[in-house]
Structure formats: structure tokens, C-alpha cells
Design a protein around this motif. Structure first.
Motif, PDB file in Angstrom:
ATOM      1  N   ALA A 284       7.651  27.682  97.561  1.00  0.00           N
ATOM      2  CA  ALA A 284       7.786  28.088  96.160  1.00  0.00           C
ATOM      3  C   ALA A 284       7.729  26.886  95.219  1.00  0.00           C
ATOM      4  O   ALA A 284       7.268  26.987  94.076  1.00  0.00           O
ATOM      5  N   ALA A 285       8.189  25.715  95.715  1.00  0.00           N
ATOM      6  CA  ALA A 285       8.237  24.532  94.863  1.00  0.00           C
ATOM      7  C   ALA A 285       7.084  23.563  95.107  1.00  0.00           C
ATOM      8  O   ALA A 285       6.724  22.789  94.217  1.00  0.00           O
ATOM      9  N   THR A 286       6.516  23.598  96.318  1.00  0.00           N
ATOM     10  CA  THR A 286       5.434  22.675  96.675  1.00  0.00           C
ATOM     11  C   THR A 286       4.149  23.467  96.909  1.00  0.00           C
ATOM     12  O   THR A 286       4.085  24.278  97.833  1.00  0.00           O
ATOM     13  N   ALA A 287       3.158  23.230  96.084  1.00  0.00           N
ATOM     14  CA  ALA A 287       1.887  23.937  96.249  1.00  0.00           C
ATOM     15  C   ALA A 287       1.246  23.540  97.571  1.00  0.00           C
ATOM     16  O   ALA A 287       1.231  22.366  97.940  1.00  0.00           O
ATOM     17  N   VAL A 288       0.723  24.533  98.281  1.00  0.00           N
ATOM     18  CA  VAL A 288       0.062  24.312  99.565  1.00  0.00           C
ATOM     19  C   VAL A 288      -1.414  24.666  99.429  1.00  0.00           C
ATOM     20  O   VAL A 288      -1.752  25.759  98.949  1.00  0.00           O
ATOM     21  N   ARG A 289      -2.260  23.756  99.833  1.00  0.00           N
ATOM     22  CA  ARG A 289      -3.697  24.046  99.911  1.00  0.00           C
ATOM     23  C   ARG A 289      -4.085  24.050 101.390  1.00  0.00           C
ATOM     24  O   ARG A 289      -3.863  23.075 102.106  1.00  0.00           O
ATOM     25  N   LEU A 290      -4.690  25.140 101.816  1.00  0.00           N
ATOM     26  CA  LEU A 290      -5.038  25.347 103.221  1.00  0.00           C
ATOM     27  C   LEU A 290      -6.546  25.454 103.382  1.00  0.00           C
ATOM     28  O   LEU A 290      -7.209  26.176 102.630  1.00  0.00           O
ATOM     29  N   LEU A 291      -7.082  24.742 104.372  1.00  0.00           N
ATOM     30  CA  LEU A 291      -8.475  24.955 104.750  1.00  0.00           C
ATOM     31  C   LEU A 291      -8.530  26.244 105.550  1.00  0.00           C
ATOM     32  O   LEU A 291      -8.151  26.284 106.718  1.00  0.00           O
ATOM     33  N   ARG A 292      -8.987  27.293 104.910  1.00  0.00           N
ATOM     34  CA  ARG A 292      -8.961  28.622 105.528  1.00  0.00           C
ATOM     35  C   ARG A 292     -10.092  28.826 106.534  1.00  0.00           C
ATOM     36  O   ARG A 292     -11.093  28.117 106.525  1.00  0.00           O
ATOM     37  N   GLU A 293      -9.879  29.830 107.372  1.00  0.00           N
ATOM     38  CA  GLU A 293     -10.861  30.330 108.335  1.00  0.00           C
ATOM     39  C   GLU A 293     -11.162  29.327 109.448  1.00  0.00           C
ATOM     40  O   GLU A 293     -12.112  29.500 110.189  1.00  0.00           O
ATOM     41  N   ALA A 294     -10.336  28.301 109.558  1.00  0.00           N
ATOM     42  CA  ALA A 294     -10.444  27.405 110.706  1.00  0.00           C
ATOM     43  C   ALA A 294      -9.516  27.861 111.815  1.00  0.00           C
ATOM     44  O   ALA A 294      -9.820  27.713 112.998  1.00  0.00           O
ATOM     45  N   ASP A 295      -8.362  28.438 111.438  1.00  0.00           N
ATOM     46  CA  ASP A 295      -7.347  28.864 112.392  1.00  0.00           C
ATOM     47  C   ASP A 295      -6.695  30.126 111.831  1.00  0.00           C
ATOM     48  O   ASP A 295      -5.948  30.064 110.850  1.00  0.00           O
ATOM     49  N   GLN A 296      -6.973  31.270 112.427  1.00  0.00           N
ATOM     50  CA  GLN A 296      -6.460  32.545 111.902  1.00  0.00           C
ATOM     51  C   GLN A 296      -4.946  32.595 111.914  1.00  0.00           C
ATOM     52  O   GLN A 296      -4.322  33.170 111.007  1.00  0.00           O
ATOM     53  N   ASP A 297      -4.318  31.993 112.931  1.00  0.00           N
ATOM     54  CA  ASP A 297      -2.855  31.997 112.979  1.00  0.00           C
ATOM     55  C   ASP A 297      -2.275  31.208 111.813  1.00  0.00           C
ATOM     56  O   ASP A 297      -1.291  31.623 111.196  1.00  0.00           O
ATOM     57  N   MET A 298      -2.872  30.065 111.503  1.00  0.00           N
ATOM     58  CA  MET A 298      -2.384  29.270 110.380  1.00  0.00           C
ATOM     59  C   MET A 298      -2.629  29.999 109.063  1.00  0.00           C
ATOM     60  O   MET A 298      -1.793  29.956 108.148  1.00  0.00           O
ATOM     61  N   ASP A 299      -3.767  30.684 108.950  1.00  0.00           N
ATOM     62  CA  ASP A 299      -4.017  31.500 107.758  1.00  0.00           C
ATOM     63  C   ASP A 299      -2.883  32.507 107.556  1.00  0.00           C
ATOM     64  O   ASP A 299      -2.374  32.697 106.449  1.00  0.00           O
ATOM     65  N   ALA A 300      -2.482  33.163 108.657  1.00  0.00           N
ATOM     66  CA  ALA A 300      -1.442  34.193 108.577  1.00  0.00           C
ATOM     67  C   ALA A 300      -0.085  33.594 108.235  1.00  0.00           C
ATOM     68  O   ALA A 300       0.682  34.154 107.438  1.00  0.00           O
ATOM     69  N   VAL A 301       0.246  32.450 108.832  1.00  0.00           N
ATOM     70  CA  VAL A 301       1.527  31.793 108.568  1.00  0.00           C
ATOM     71  C   VAL A 301       1.639  31.413 107.094  1.00  0.00           C
ATOM     72  O   VAL A 301       2.667  31.673 106.442  1.00  0.00           O
ATOM     73  N   VAL A 302       0.595  30.809 106.563  1.00  0.00           N
ATOM     74  CA  VAL A 302       0.631  30.377 105.161  1.00  0.00           C
ATOM     75  C   VAL A 302       0.655  31.582 104.224  1.00  0.00           C
ATOM     76  O   VAL A 302       1.397  31.595 103.230  1.00  0.00           O
TER      77      VAL A 302
END
Length: 524
Positions: A202-220
């Protein structure tokens, strides 16, 4: 099965159920893939497997040659996104068939920012954690940590029981300390990853490289939803990260150029293997596969793999732009178009095309078409220098080809009308672009903005292809019969230098005379 018959089956005594083939203890579907392994489970076996192994080496490797350059790239990313957490996954294994995976290859952005090639594991994730200004790595605004699954000790069950990660199955993996020594990065186990990525979302913006790891996509995604982060805004931020990481590769550094030179050298050796294999290909029902296999052997001997599926297209198949079935015959008197590249262990690839006369000599009409394509490539190359716009390379190649097509009487209009936006008649026989960036991906930097790609001004360190072609399909009734079934492409890998350009693949013969002499020498 009717309800009555189902009830009858449920009422069977255990003995009757066994006789009828029904399982006493239904096995979960997910566990059935292990039925073939017949894995021992006794405590005696576990104790025996954990004993009497030589100690692992405690010697740490030196810093990889790529580490300094990877650190500079991470610093550039840090400067673009101060105060934000950057998450770049390597990716997960992809199932090829049931319990068999494709050979793992990390996402190119992950490889670019870590300097790692093939010697790391699936599921690894690079996280750049924001710090106070200048308090991060080497004075940047981020501290980078590489999260991955470290080596399982030989006293663990995973050592012999895990077919995806166990050393008994796939060989040794680096320890946390070893990978830290190689990359210069902090390292941590995957058990720490989820908290590192999702804390204070909520306080730290997260930028994720999507579609490289579906599990990480879901976690974020779940962490953002729990924290009330706007999904649309987060998606736009992730897209901007993918764009930035792609654009970061537009200009190659010295280490990248060195690895691309190595890829080109291996690719040239692969083309020599192809020429030597042609006589056997002519007598084979799937001669194109003989050619494909000859090049593939070189790619595996000297590199990591193919940079992309090889095109080995003889005769009319050469007019199919992405012919990768390679099921056709190789016939005397025809041309074979070979588009192939070796991927270096660093994951950088070459991308070269040559169109060869199967018999060793071009016919008059084949030579005419080949020379036109060569002239277009040479004219495009002559333009390459800092300050030229990328799109001008294509325009120059098209100018040459439109002129030749008109001279042969194939264009229904003048070259000027064909080259106009309202015309484009010549594109019937040259429908693709003349150039694309090259590097970790064969079509590198694909997420870059138009103004930094097609409309870009060339800079030293850019590497791209020049690959004009002419493709006259056998079924094309708009052309004389003598041209039908001829496809020609010539492709080279070009480096922009401080005062011009270098053809990295120039050692591979290009003129029809040089190609013929080269083939005669190799075939003895």
C-alpha cells in the motif's frame, strides 16, 4: 453410469471392490505422475541415501565477466523508477509433455539485469528494493537481491526425490554463496520471496514484469487487491516497466557485442556444416530436416541452443516466410534458403540467412534475383551510421527492389507509384520489414516505443539485421513462369559504430561468385 449402478458399486465389500478393479484408496490425480518412479520410502533407504557422500566444494567462483555490465543496467533501471520496488522473474519451467519440461530459458529482461545465462534455476526472481536516495547499490536508489532455490543438501530427501530440482536428477545447482560470488548480488532463498515482494504494498509501489511467471503475477495481484491498489493504474505501471526494460537493450555494451560476435562465429560454422550436409540432404526424403539437423548440432556443440527455429526451405518452400516444418525434399537445381542462428551460453543470438544453390551453381534467373536482393542489402548497409533513421534502411532497400522489379517488367506501375503510400505493389514480393533489432531475443527490444525503434536515430552500439528478400510463389500468376518457386533472402547482423557500421557476419560469403566458390571448397 446410472444412479442405481453407482450405488451398487459403492455398496460392494472391500474384497469385491478389489476384484472389480475399484481402488480401495483413490490416488490423487496430482500424484499419479510419480507412478512410474517406484520410489523407495523406507526409513532405512532415507538414512542410506543421506550417508557417505563426498563433501561439496567450498571454493567460491570468481565474479562473472558480465557482472559489472549487469550492475550498470540495474543502475539505469533504478534511476528510472526511484522509490518503487522492481520485480523481474526469470520464469517457470514449461511442460512439454506430461512430466517432461522444455529446456529452461530465462526471460531476457532477467538475463539482461543479472548477467546470468544458462547456469541458474527456474523460479528465480530479481527484486530491486527502493532505498533512500543514493543509499543503494553503488550509490543507486535500490538494493538488488536475487531470490532462487539453492542447492539442496545431500542429506535431504529433495536430493534424490525431486525430478525438477534434485541434484540426483538434474545435476548440481549453485549455492546462495556461489551465485552471490558470480553475480555480485545479494542472494536469498525462495522462502523469503513472497514477503519481500508483497510487504508494504500500500505504501511502496510495485512494478512487476508480467507474464514471465504466472505464480508471481498472482501473488502480486492478490497483494495489490488486499491493499486496495488500483488495478488499472498498476497494470499501466507494469506495462511501462516492460517497455523500459525492452528499450534498455536498444544500445548494446561492450560485453554484449562480444557475446554477439561469438554467436555469429558459431553460426557461420553452422552454415559450413549445412553446406557439407547438402549432398546427403539431396538423397533424403526429408532433406530439409537434414539441413536443420546439421545446424542444430553446431548450436548445441558451441552454444546453448538455437536462437529460434531454423528455416531450411528449398524451392517453393523458400517463399513461405516462416517455414519451420522443414519436411520438404532438397532437389538439385533449386535454391535452399537457410535462416538460422546460434544462441550463445549468454543467451545472445545471431540471425543470419543465406540462399544457396543446391547444385553449387546459380542458374541465370536465380542469379538475377539473388543479385537484386544483394544490391538492396548493400544499399541499405551503405546508409548505416549514427544519425541515420532506422526506417530509412528499409526505404532504401525497397527503392532498389522496386527498381529491379520494374526493370524485369513485373510491376504494373512505375517504381515511384509502387513506393508511394498509396501504391506498395512491390510488397507483393517483399512483404516483411528489412531490419529488426537483435540481441537476447532474435527480435529484440520488441516492446520499445515506435519513436525509439522505427523512428529512432541510429546510435553506436545498436545491433540489428539487414535482410531484404524476394519471394516469387509457384502459384503466382502475376509473374512469368521462370521466376515462380524462387525465394531469396540475404540477412546479416549489423553493428553501428562511432563512424559507420560493421557487418558482424561479413565472413560468411555473400556474393553469388563467393558463395559458389565457398560451397565448392567445403564439398571438396
Amino acid at each position: 453410469m446410472t444412479d442405481a449402478s453407482a450405488q451398487q458399486n459403492d455398496d460392494l465389500a472391500p474384497e469385491a471392490a478389489a476384484d472389480s478393479g475399484a481402488a480401495l484408496s483413490p490416488q490423487p490425480l496430482a500424484e499419479r505422475v510419480e507412478n512410474r518412479s517406484q520410489k523407495p520410502t523406507s526409513d532405512t533407504f532415507r538414512a542410506f541415501m543421506a550417508s557417505q557422500w563426498a563433501p561439496a566444494s567450498q571454493e567460491l567462483p570468481g565474479l562473472d565477466a558480465s557482472a559489472l555490465f549487469a550492475a550498470r543496467r540495474r543502475a539505469a533501471v533504478s534511476a528510472m523508477f526511484p522509490g518503487e520496488r522492481i520485480v523481474v522473474p526469470a520464469g517457470r519451467p514449461k511442460v512439454r509433455s506430461n512430466d517432461t519440461d522444455y529446456r529452461f530459458r530465462a526471460h531476457s529482461a532477467f538475463a539482461h539485469l543479472t548477467g546470468l545465462g544458462v547456469d541458474h534455476e527456474p523460479d528465480a526472481v530479481l527484486v530491486l528494493e527502493p532505498t533512500d536516495a543514493g543509499a543503494g547499490d553503488a550509490g543507486t536508489d535500490h538494493a538488488a537481491t536475487l531470490y532462487f532455490r539453492p542447492l539442496a543438501g545431500r542429506d535431504t530427501e529433495q536430493f534424490y526425490s525431486d525430478p525438477r530440482a534434485g541434484e540426483f536428477w538434474i545435476g548440481p545447482r549453485p549455492t546462495l554463496a556461489e551465485l552471490a560470488a558470480r553475480t555480485g548480488l545479494r542472494t536469498a532463498g525462495l522462502e523469503e520471496l513472497e514477503n519481500a515482494v508483497t510487504k508494504d504494498v500500500a505504501a511502496t509501489a510495485v512494478r512487476l514484469l508480467r507474464e514471465a511467471d504466472q505464480d508471481m503475477d498472482a501473488v502480486v495481484a492478490a497483494a495489490r487487491a488486499d491493499a486496495g491498489v488500483d488495478a488499472q493504474a498498476a497494470g499501466a505501471a507494469d506495462a511501462a516497466l516492460a517497455e523500459a526494460l525492452s528499450e534498455l537493450r536498444l544500445v548494446k555494451d561492450e560485453w554484449e557485442v562480444e557475446r554477439m560476435r561469438a554467436s555469429v562465429a558459431s553460426t557461420i560454422a553452422g552454415f559450413e556444416d549445412v553446406v557439407r550436409a547438402l549432398p546427403r540432404a539431396v538423397g533424403h526424403a526429408r532433406g530439409e530436416r537434414v539441413v536443420e539437423g546439421a545446424f542444430f548440432a553446431r548450436a548445441r556443440e558451441e552454444g546453448n541452443d538455437l536462437g529460434y527455429d531454423t528455416i531450411a526451405a528449398c524451392g517453393n518452400n523458400a517463399t513461405v516466410l516462416h517455414w519451420i516444418r522443414n519436411t520438404g525434399q532438397v532437389r538439385e537445381g533449386e535454391l535452399i534458403l537457410v535462416d538460422a542462428g546460434v544462441e550463445d551460453d549468454s543467451l545472445y543470438t545471431a540471425d543470419i540467412t543465406r540462399t544457396l544453390p543446391v547444385s553449387g551453381t546459380y542458374s541465370d534467373v536465380q542469379r538475377r534475383v539473388y543479385q537484386a536482393v544483394l544490391d538492396a542489402a548493400d544499399a541499405a548497409f551503405a546508409l548505416v551510421k549514427p544519425g541515420t533513421r532506422f526506417r530509412e534502411i528499409h526505404a532504401e532497400a525497397m527503392r532498389v527492389l522496386a527498381g529491379r522489379l520494374h526493370g524485369w517488367g513485373l510491376l504494373p506501375v512505375s517504381p515511384e507509384e509502387a513506393l508511394s503510400e498509396a501504391g506498395q505493389h512491390h510488397r507483393r514480393w517483399m512483404p516483411h520489414g528489412t531490419s529488426h533489432h537483435l540481441g537476447l531475443d532474435v527480435h529484440d527490444c520488441a516492446q520499445a516505443r515506435r519513436e525509439l525503434y522505427l523512428d529512432a536515430v541510429l546510435e553506436p552500439g545498436m545491433v540489428f539485421t539487414i535482410e531484404p528478400g524476394l519471394y516469387f510463389k509457384a502459384e503466382d500468376l502475376a509473374i512469368p513462369e521462370e521466376y515462380r518457386g524462387i525465394g531469396v533472402r540475404i540477412e546479416d547482423d549489423i553493428l553501428v559504430t562511432e563512424d559507420g557500421a560493421e557487418n558482424l557476419s561479413a565472413a560468411l560469403p555473400r556474393t553469388p561468385e563467393d558463395v559458389e566458390a565457398w560451397m565448392a571448397r567445403l564439398q571438396g
